[in-house]
Design an enzyme around this catalytic site. Structure first.
Site, PDB file in Angstrom:
ATOM      1  CG  HIS A  33      78.871  -6.946  14.050  1.00  0.00           C
ATOM      2  ND1 HIS A  33      79.855  -7.870  13.796  1.00  0.00           N
ATOM      3  CD2 HIS A  33      79.505  -5.732  14.086  1.00  0.00           C
ATOM      4  CE1 HIS A  33      81.023  -7.256  13.678  1.00  0.00           C
ATOM      5  NE2 HIS A  33      80.831  -5.958  13.847  1.00  0.00           N
ATOM      6  CD  GLU A  34      77.799  -2.308  14.576  1.00  0.00           C
ATOM      7  OE1 GLU A  34      78.483  -1.823  15.506  1.00  0.00           O
ATOM      8  OE2 GLU A  34      78.279  -2.581  13.461  1.00  0.00           O
ATOM      9  CG  HIS A  37      81.264  -3.743  18.236  1.00  0.00           C
ATOM     10  ND1 HIS A  37      82.440  -4.447  18.374  1.00  0.00           N
ATOM     11  CD2 HIS A  37      80.998  -3.736  16.892  1.00  0.00           C
ATOM     12  CE1 HIS A  37      82.860  -4.838  17.183  1.00  0.00           C
ATOM     13  NE2 HIS A  37      82.002  -4.427  16.275  1.00  0.00           N
TER      14      HIS A  37
END
EC number: 3.4.24.-
Length: 380
Positions: A33-34, A37
């Site tokens: 997920h990170e 980003h």
């Protein structure tokens, strides 16, 4: 003492049997997920100060050539990417005074000085990478193991069940469920299992003719593959080897990716459907768990084999992706909501409104976390 050490550190004990699988599952999902980003943010020319797995005190870390601090922190219940200009881990809008503290070079690469599309792309990349992770996991599993399917046939009808009351008979074949064409018995289960008490239209093939019936599935407690007690909506029909003719479908790598995309779409749909029904009180609150329940499931999955643990990663990744897209600050969906408003009114939302929204959203998130912890420990 030996008994205590065995209970903690054996493969059946807490550390190796539960804690390690839990940390593996959560770390993979959070990291992906990170990383979404991070990668899209860097592609958009945004500076990154820190990439963290976990919160709180740093356990270990290093600085890369771009000046980003990569670190592992003590509390492994999440993570964050801190962009240039972020004043906290939630990437909330900094005040004008805080922006003034940035140098000219920092302002050029600061997150909040970028065009709306760059900020939106960076924010939405986290949940999208979660969905991509699920697709990758399913594609690998389908390529390696294939998938067993059965014909959508009715072998038995449970007495006094919704199916019996609707007039479904042994030997019937499901053609469609609420207008959705079905090809396997698994399709029927997927379309029924999350719709307790809904009136569903079934088209059945009987003696070469199509017959239309309606039935309302009812909840039944069952045991899933991990040994958990779950409540699933059923209509009371049974498939068997004779009529179902179970077979193994094998896939080419390209076919596996296509099947994985389809399966991920089904998981997203079912998860969204569950959350909608949960909000209006039509789902059992005990079906929603937090870290304790996830840890228990991770331990059980690990005992069944690594492929089961990887499947749990895929399913949890979808859940994390969907939760982060909810339009609640400080979640990713809350940021996207503000960017949408900014695009419409052609100016940033006022600092006062954003502060109020972030406070309310944070309170809501904390209440949700408290609810799932209570469910884990005392409620169910």
């Amino acid at each position: 003492m030996n008994e205590i050490l065995h209970a903690l550190f054996s493969t059946e004990g807490f550390v190796l049997g539960t804690l390690v699988p839990f940390l593996f599952v959560l770390t993979v999902v959070v990291f992906v997920h990170e990383m979404g980003h991070y990668l899209v943010g860097r592609w958009c020319g945004i500076g990154v100060k820190a990439f963290s797995i976990g919160f709180g005190p740093e356990l270990l870390g290093f600085n890369d050539s771009h000046g980003t601090r990569w670190k592992l922190c003590a509390i492994p219940l999440g993570g964050y990417v801190k962009f240039v200009g972020d004043m906290n881990a939630t990437s909330s809008q900094p005040t004008s005074e805080e922006i003034e503290t940035l140098t000219e070079e920092e302002r050029k690469v600061a997150f909040h000085t970028q065009p709306i599309w760059k900020r939106a792309a960076t924010v939405v990349a986290g949940p999208l990478f979660n969905f991509l992770l699920t697709i990758v996991v399913f594609a690998v599993l389908f390529t390696a193991y294939g998938r067993y399917v059965a014909e959508p046939m009715v072998a038995e009808v449970t007495a006094d069940s919704p199916a019996a009351k609707a007039g479904i008979l042994p030997g019937d074949r499901f053609v469609s469920v609420d207008g959705n064409k079905v090809e396997t018995f698994g399709d029927v289960q997927r379309l029924v299992s999350g719709r307790a008490d809904d009136i569903i239209t079934f088209v059945m093939l009987r003696d070469g003719k199509e017959v239309t019936v309606t039935a309302a599935p009812r909840l039944m407690e069952q045991e899933d593959a991990l040994g958990n007690k779950v409540k699933v909506a059923v209509i009371g029909v049974v498939n068997n080897k004779e009529l179902g003719q179970p077979r193994l479908i094998t896939y080419t790598p390209v076919g596996a990716v296509a099947a994985a995309v389809e399966e991920t779409g089904h998981v997203i749909q079912r998860t969204g459907q569950f959350l909608q029904r949960f909000v209006i009180g039509r789902e059992d609150k005990c079906q929603l768990g937090g870290p304790v329940k996830i840890a228990d499931m991770a331990g059980k999955a690990a005992k069944l084999g690594f492929e089961w643990l990887v499947q749990l990663v895929a399913l949890l990744s979808v859940g994390i992706g969907i939760l982060n897209l909810l339009p609640i600050p400080p979640l990713d969906g809350g940021h996207l909501l503000f960017y949408g408003v900014e695009a419409v009114i052609r100016r940033p939302v006022s600092e006062r409104m954003m502060e109020m929204a972030y406070r309310a959203g944070l309170l809501l998130v904390l209440c949700f976390m408290g609810f799932v912890f209570w469910n884990d420990l005392f409620g169910c």
